[in-house]
Design a protein around this motif. Structure first.
Motif, PDB file in Angstrom:
ATOM      1  N   LEU A   5     -15.744  24.696   7.396  1.00 46.28           N
ATOM      2  CA  LEU A   5     -16.139  23.718   6.385  1.00 46.28           C
ATOM      3  C   LEU A   5     -17.102  24.381   5.420  1.00 46.28           C
ATOM      4  CD1 LEU A   5     -16.865  20.489   8.496  1.00 46.28           C
ATOM      5  CD2 LEU A   5     -14.748  21.123   7.332  1.00 46.28           C
ATOM      6  N   TYR A   6     -17.065  23.958   4.170  1.00 45.85           N
ATOM      7  CA  TYR A   6     -18.021  24.459   3.199  1.00 45.85           C
ATOM      8  C   TYR A   6     -18.183  23.440   2.077  1.00 45.85           C
ATOM      9  CZ  TYR A   6     -13.864  25.905   0.516  1.00 45.85           C
ATOM     10  OH  TYR A   6     -12.676  25.929  -0.168  1.00 45.85           O
ATOM     11  N   VAL A   7     -19.216  23.617   1.297  1.00 51.60           N
ATOM     12  CA  VAL A   7     -19.512  22.740   0.168  1.00 51.60           C
ATOM     13  C   VAL A   7     -19.093  23.458  -1.110  1.00 51.60           C
ATOM     14  CG1 VAL A   7     -21.334  21.548  -1.118  1.00 51.60           C
ATOM     15  CG2 VAL A   7     -21.427  21.650   1.387  1.00 51.60           C
ATOM     16  N   SER A   8     -18.456  22.735  -2.002  1.00 51.55           N
ATOM     17  CA  SER A   8     -18.048  23.328  -3.271  1.00 51.55           C
ATOM     18  C   SER A   8     -18.109  22.276  -4.362  1.00 51.55           C
ATOM     19  CB  SER A   8     -16.626  23.886  -3.170  1.00 51.55           C
ATOM     20  OG  SER A   8     -16.254  24.525  -4.382  1.00 51.55           O
ATOM     21  N   ARG A   9     -18.368  22.701  -5.553  1.00 50.10           N
ATOM     22  CA  ARG A   9     -18.387  21.805  -6.708  1.00 50.10           C
ATOM     23  C   ARG A   9     -17.213  22.174  -7.611  1.00 50.10           C
ATOM     24  NH1 ARG A   9     -21.997  18.311  -9.370  1.00 50.10           N
ATOM     25  NH2 ARG A   9     -23.491  18.584  -7.692  1.00 50.10           N
ATOM     26  N   ARG A  10     -16.288  21.237  -7.756  1.00 53.28           N
ATOM     27  CA  ARG A  10     -15.113  21.445  -8.596  1.00 53.28           C
ATOM     28  C   ARG A  10     -15.100  20.377  -9.683  1.00 53.28           C
ATOM     29  NH1 ARG A  10     -11.490  24.693  -5.450  1.00 53.28           N
ATOM     30  NH2 ARG A  10     -12.878  25.915  -4.108  1.00 53.28           N
ATOM     31  N   ALA A  11     -14.846  20.814 -10.909  1.00 53.32           N
ATOM     32  CA  ALA A  11     -14.818  19.909 -12.065  1.00 53.32           C
ATOM     33  C   ALA A  11     -16.105  19.084 -12.147  1.00 53.32           C
ATOM     34  CB  ALA A  11     -13.595  18.990 -12.002  1.00 53.32           C
ATOM     35  N   GLY A  12     -17.219  19.708 -11.771  1.00 55.69           N
ATOM     36  CA  GLY A  12     -18.514  19.050 -11.879  1.00 55.69           C
ATOM     37  C   GLY A  12     -18.832  18.073 -10.769  1.00 55.69           C
ATOM     38  N   ARG A  13     -17.951  17.942  -9.739  1.00 57.29           N
ATOM     39  CA  ARG A  13     -18.166  16.977  -8.661  1.00 57.29           C
ATOM     40  C   ARG A  13     -18.325  17.724  -7.337  1.00 57.29           C
ATOM     41  NH1 ARG A  13     -16.073  11.779 -10.262  1.00 57.29           N
ATOM     42  NH2 ARG A  13     -15.544  11.287  -8.103  1.00 57.29           N
ATOM     43  N   PRO A  14     -19.370  17.416  -6.560  1.00 58.88           N
ATOM     44  CA  PRO A  14     -19.570  18.098  -5.281  1.00 58.88           C
ATOM     45  C   PRO A  14     -18.609  17.567  -4.222  1.00 58.88           C
ATOM     46  CG  PRO A  14     -21.223  16.392  -5.539  1.00 58.88           C
ATOM     47  CD  PRO A  14     -20.412  16.393  -6.809  1.00 58.88           C
ATOM     48  N   GLY A  15     -18.191  18.425  -3.330  1.00 59.26           N
ATOM     49  CA  GLY A  15     -17.279  17.997  -2.281  1.00 59.26           C
ATOM     50  C   GLY A  15     -17.437  18.817  -1.019  1.00 59.26           C
ATOM     51  N   ILE A  16     -16.852  18.332   0.060  1.00 57.27           N
ATOM     52  CA  ILE A  16     -16.783  19.062   1.319  1.00 57.27           C
ATOM     53  C   ILE A  16     -15.329  19.480   1.516  1.00 57.27           C
ATOM     54  CG2 ILE A  16     -16.988  18.893   3.827  1.00 57.27           C
ATOM     55  CD1 ILE A  16     -19.387  17.114   3.423  1.00 57.27           C
ATOM     56  N   TRP A  17     -15.135  20.765   1.769  1.00 56.69           N
ATOM     57  CA  TRP A  17     -13.810  21.347   1.866  1.00 56.69           C
ATOM     58  C   TRP A  17     -13.590  21.920   3.258  1.00 56.69           C
ATOM     59  CZ3 TRP A  17     -10.252  22.122  -2.386  1.00 56.69           C
ATOM     60  CH2 TRP A  17     -10.688  21.533  -3.584  1.00 56.69           C
ATOM     61  N   ARG A  18     -12.305  21.973   3.637  1.00 58.77           N
ATOM     62  CA  ARG A  18     -11.912  22.515   4.943  1.00 58.77           C
ATOM     63  C   ARG A  18     -10.927  23.659   4.736  1.00 58.77           C
ATOM     64  NH1 ARG A  18      -9.820  19.389  10.361  1.00 58.77           N
ATOM     65  NH2 ARG A  18      -8.310  20.955  11.056  1.00 58.77           N
ATOM     66  N   LEU A  19     -11.242  24.811   5.306  1.00 58.21           N
ATOM     67  CA  LEU A  19     -10.386  25.992   5.224  1.00 58.21           C
ATOM     68  C   LEU A  19      -9.766  26.232   6.599  1.00 58.21           C
ATOM     69  CD1 LEU A  19      -9.306  28.632   3.937  1.00 58.21           C
ATOM     70  CD2 LEU A  19     -11.504  29.685   4.533  1.00 58.21           C
ATOM     71  N   ALA A  20      -8.443  26.172   6.677  1.00 52.27           N
ATOM     72  CA  ALA A  20      -7.728  26.391   7.937  1.00 52.27           C
ATOM     73  C   ALA A  20      -6.379  27.024   7.645  1.00 52.27           C
ATOM     74  CB  ALA A  20      -7.543  25.070   8.695  1.00 52.27           C
ATOM     75  N   ASP A  21      -6.023  28.040   8.423  1.00 52.91           N
ATOM     76  CA  ASP A  21      -4.718  28.703   8.284  1.00 52.91           C
ATOM     77  C   ASP A  21      -4.474  29.192   6.866  1.00 52.91           C
ATOM     78  OD1 ASP A  21      -4.162  28.114  10.994  1.00 52.91           O
ATOM     79  OD2 ASP A  21      -3.431  26.121  10.433  1.00 52.91           O
ATOM     80  N   GLY A  22      -5.538  29.683   6.235  1.00 50.78           N
ATOM     81  CA  GLY A  22      -5.399  30.252   4.903  1.00 50.78           C
ATOM     82  C   GLY A  22      -5.310  29.260   3.776  1.00 50.78           C
ATOM     83  N   ALA A  23      -5.360  27.971   4.099  1.00 47.48           N
ATOM     84  CA  ALA A  23      -5.277  26.938   3.052  1.00 47.48           C
ATOM     85  C   ALA A  23      -6.557  26.115   3.049  1.00 47.48           C
ATOM     86  CB  ALA A  23      -4.069  26.034   3.296  1.00 47.48           C
ATOM     87  N   SER A  24      -6.969  25.687   1.855  1.00 45.35           N
ATOM     88  CA  SER A  24      -8.199  24.915   1.714  1.00 45.35           C
ATOM     89  C   SER A  24      -7.891  23.572   1.072  1.00 45.35           C
ATOM     90  CB  SER A  24      -9.205  25.682   0.840  1.00 45.35           C
ATOM     91  OG  SER A  24     -10.431  25.003   0.762  1.00 45.35           O
ATOM     92  N   ARG A  25      -8.496  22.504   1.596  1.00 40.31           N
ATOM     93  CA  ARG A  25      -8.313  21.192   0.984  1.00 40.31           C
ATOM     94  C   ARG A  25      -9.613  20.409   1.022  1.00 40.31           C
ATOM     95  NH1 ARG A  25      -7.205  16.531   3.989  1.00 40.31           N
ATOM     96  NH2 ARG A  25      -7.204  16.775   6.270  1.00 40.31           N
ATOM     97  N   GLU A  26      -9.742  19.509   0.093  1.00 45.26           N
ATOM     98  CA  GLU A  26     -10.964  18.723  -0.054  1.00 45.26           C
ATOM     99  C   GLU A  26     -10.927  17.513   0.873  1.00 45.26           C
ATOM    100  OE1 GLU A  26     -13.558  17.923  -3.967  1.00 45.26           O
ATOM    101  OE2 GLU A  26     -11.697  16.763  -3.910  1.00 45.26           O
ATOM    102  N   LEU A  27     -12.003  17.339   1.659  1.00 48.99           N
ATOM    103  CA  LEU A  27     -12.108  16.201   2.570  1.00 48.99           C
ATOM    104  C   LEU A  27     -12.868  15.036   1.955  1.00 48.99           C
ATOM    105  CD1 LEU A  27     -12.988  17.994   5.935  1.00 48.99           C
ATOM    106  CD2 LEU A  27     -10.727  17.437   5.016  1.00 48.99           C
TER     107      LEU A  27
END
Length: 773
Positions: A535-557
């Motif tokens: 899990l990590y924190v990222s800001r995309r398009a000016g909005r903060p989010g929590i993301w999950r990286l698994a099996d080489g793919a990342s998606r926003e939770l």
């Protein structure tokens, strides 16, 4: 709770029949501060209990006495007070309500103020509050009419009852935020009924014009009409080097700029004459480990511009004598010790200096610049710091930033005699680098409520309402001004963020290289690992989010609003995710499933600080909440139940031991370090050897071997990983990265074989702002 600190020295013992008491929930402290500042600027005595309480006071008794003695009681009502069914402010409201039972109906006392869109008829307030006339001040932004109304109520409080009844006119529903409607109504109602309609209309128009003119005059006198001091300024870049330029200082005549730069491969002090193309390296490696401290004025010019002062730190900065001021001639020469202090500032006439020591409370001293005995004018409570001293143009005041490192700061001022201490702003965030433009205007840097920035702010000292002057993506890291305020020097930062990893070295091996996790996660922060995902924190398009990286793919939770900031996620034994979100003055603790489903709010009734941690049994979440102005660890229960205090001292960023026998946490800053402490599950102290962490490195993780800890060591902008033995305190270096590695947060992989961390790559330049045009 209604606490804000600072007023003049005798405020805690003074009583006044003309004082206004302001009661508010702690989440609304900034709005309450704006109201208090506006009333104070109008010469009204205001009681915010942080303004008047001193250490040793019996808090509850003093609050009760102030409510008993005050002339007006302002209750700040908001969504925050609605959300909190319990709180000390409700006791204050009850005491005020009780006092009204002893008053005549004509006596003005209650003044409810709503700072958002809460409906009056549904608000959870005492019945007497519902019966009183409400005023709406969105965000605590006051008007001249509101201040005049308070002045009028204070005057009416001393009128005979009969006179009050004949002169009092009910206010219109929008009296608090209108532009004079109630006064115009009073004029109309006072007109004799036999006056012809045309004359009555003319009289009403004339009265309205007079009222408007009076309000504008009052606003102008009090500084209510804000003018952007940078409205016509010209911006230009002074440096265009690759790398980092920081801590810009400007000579009083506005002709020379000094700054820190790594242009020659290490940090040095550089100076240039504005308009020339020559840059001189004044230190040439003469100060090992020279670093910029973002919470102190690192460089400065002497009054005559002949010397440049340099803040330096030796060892870890926790002992007396570790911090000093050096000086180097601005035209080049030998570097020499100058003063055993943290910062120094010359008065406008150059005859006096103010400096602060580095002992607890940062005691401030004033002395003649030519030499002689110094006298102490102020010392803050232990754990609170006083930085960035600067004199007013007439040398009547010394402005400075006061606060707790890593937590909340604000601007204050005091007279050189030590009298008249008062708070000027209510940001409760990182506030730095105040500079004086003229007798009424200060500029400074501050982060916003979400931790964004630092941004450039201005304040008129008569009005005391902060105005943000920068609205782009630029971040300002230092600010300096010439003596006449016509020229400013700033450093503007352009950081980039990314996730990196390095194998955990064994034995005596020290890792010197690390790899980027993936180019796809360039803005990742605060990684947290499990055996199957990150899990990590990222800001995309000016909005903060929590993301999950698994099996080489990342998606926003989860994704938040553009104005929000989010903590590092905490992962429970069953995979649930907890995190805190700050948005405006509200902070919330959330829980969701590992796939982002079933998001729920655990609490939004506390001012939360730092990162959270799940208890080993997964039944509670430990996170710091503000109590009496400092963060303290509390247990919150996702399944329901009242929160339980855990640690009764400054404590934040908890980490449980693998066996669940104790909890690590960091304490309050001591100089430029902070202590690592521990508690048992019931809150009792757990013994540790003395371990100090550098500022900005509160995160620790248990290592691969029992009883070991991975932590960060280094200066403000560059840190490396070390392994610490919790039984002996012995440390072993794990990495030795290049100086451009700025690490903020990290975690170990589930198998403890590598370290995942975020890296901030700074790039900053020095710019000039010329107001002469």
């Amino acid at each position: 709770m209604t606490n804000e600190s600072g007023s003049d020295a005798d405020a805690g013992t003074r009583t006044s029949l003309q004082a206004v008491f302001i009661s508010y929930a702690s989440e609304d402290s900034e709005a309450a501060g704006r109201i208090a500042a506006s009333l104070h600027a109008a010469g009204i005595e205001v009681w915010l209990d942080k303004d008047v309480l001193r250490s040793g006071d019996v808090w509850d008794q003093k609050i009760r006495r102030q409510i008993r003695d005050c002339a007006l009681f302002i209750a700040v009502i908001s969504v925050n007070t609605e959300a909190r069914t319990e709180g000390y402010f409700r006791l204050e409201w009850h005491l005020a309500d009780q006092r009204t039972q002893l008053m005549a109906r004509s006596r003005p006392f209650l003044l409810p103020v709503c700072i958002d869109d809460i409906a009056q008829k549904h608000a959870e307030v005492p019945e007497s509050f519902s019966s009183a006339q409400w005023t709406r001040l969105p965000g605590g932004e006051t008007s001249a009419v509101f201040v005049e109304r308070v002045v009028g109520l204070l005057a009416a409080e001393h009128q005979p009852a009969a006179q009050r009844r004949t002169s009092e006119v009910p206010a219109s529903p929008s009296a608090g935020d209108a532009t004079g409607g109630s006064a115009a109504q009073a004029t109309l109602e006072a007109a004799p009924s036999r006056t012809p309609r045309r004359k009555r209309w003319g009289a009403a128009v004339a009265a309205g014009m007079l009222l408007l003119a009076g309000a504008l005059w009052f606003a102008a006198q009090r500084g209510y009409l804000w003018h952007d001091p940078l409205a016509n300024a010209q911006f230009s870049r002074l440096t265009d080097w690759s790398g980092i330029e920081q801590a810009a200082a400007l000579s009083r005549d506005g002709r020379a700029v000094a700054f820190l730069a790594d242009h020659d491969g290490r940090n040095d002090v550089w100076v240039t004459e504005i308009g020339s193309t020559r840059y001189r390296n004044l230190t040439r490696g003469g100060i090992p480990d020279l670093a910029n401290n973002p919470e102190i004025r690192t460089l400065g010019f002497s009054a005559d511009g002949s010397l440049i002062t340099v803040w330096v730190r030796t060892s870890n900065g926790s002992r007396a004598g570790d911090i000093n001021i050096l000086a180097v001639p601005s035209r080049g020469g030998e570097l020499r010790p100058y003063l055993g202090a943290g910062e120094i500032a010359w008065s406008s006439d150059g005859r006096q200096v103010v400096y602060h020591a580095t002992s607890p409370g940062d005691p401030m001293f004033v002395a003649q610049s030519a030499g002689g005995a110094a006298h102490r004018i102020y010392a803050a409570p232990a754990g609170v710091h006083c930085h960035f001293q600067v004199w007013s143009p007439d040398d009547a005041f010394i402005y400075f930033a006061q606060g707790v490192p890593g937590a909340s700061w604000d601007l204050w001022r005091i007279r050189p005699s030590g009298e008249g201490l008062e708070r000027l702003t209510f940001h409760n965030s990182l506030v730095t680098h105040p500079v004086v433009l003229d007798a009424h205007t200060l500029l400074y840097l501050a982060t916003d409520a979400q931790g964004g920035g630092p941004w450039l702010y201005g304040i008129d000292l008569r009005r005391r309402i902060p105005h943000r002057l920068s609205f782009g993506l630029e971040r300002y890291t230092s600010l300096a001004a010439s003596a006449d305020g016509a020229r400013l020097a700033v450093t503007v930062a352009h950081p980039s963020l990314g996730l990196w990893h390095v194998a955990l070295p064994s034995g005596a091996v020290v890792a010197t290289a690390a790899g980027r996790l993936s180019a796809d996660f360039a803005t990742g922060l605060s990684p947290r690992t499990t055996s199957s995902y990150v899990l990590y924190v990222s800001r995309r398009a000016g909005r903060p989010g929590i993301w999950r990286l698994a099996d080489g793919a990342s998606r926003e939770l989860w994704v938040g609003s553009p104005s929000a900031s989010v903590s590092a996620p905490a992962i429970a034994p069953d995979g649930r995710i907890a995190f805190t979100v700050a948005d405006g003055e509200r902070s919330s603790l959330y829980v969701m499933q590992s796939d982002g489903a079933h998001l729920s709010v655990v609490t939004d009734s506390f001012s939360l600080r730092g990162n959270a941690a799940w208890a080993p049994d997964g039944k509670s979440i430990i996170v710091a909440a503000l109590h009496e102005g400092e963060p303290r660890l509390m247990s919150f229960f996702p399944a329901g139940g009242a929160p339980v205090p855990l640690v009764y001292e400054y404590s934040r960023d908890p980490v449980w031991s693998p066996d669940g026998q104790f909890l690590l946490y960091s304490g309050a800053d001591v100089g430029v370090t902070l202590p690592l402490r521990a508690a048992e599950p019931d809150g009792r102290t757990y013994p540790l050897p003395p371990i100090m962490l550098p500022r900005g490195a509160r995160r620790v993780v248990f290592g691969p071997e029992p009883g070991t800890l991975v932590a960060l060591r280094g200066d403000f902008a560059h840190k490396d990983f070390w392994l610490i033995d919790l039984k002996t305190g012995v440390e072993r270096r794990l990495t030795q990265f290049t100086s451009d590695f700025d690490i903020r947060d990290f975690d170990l992989s589930a198998d403890k074989s590598e370290i995942l961390f975020d890296r901030v790559q700074e790039s900053s330049t020095v710019a000039l702002i010329d107001r002469t045009s």
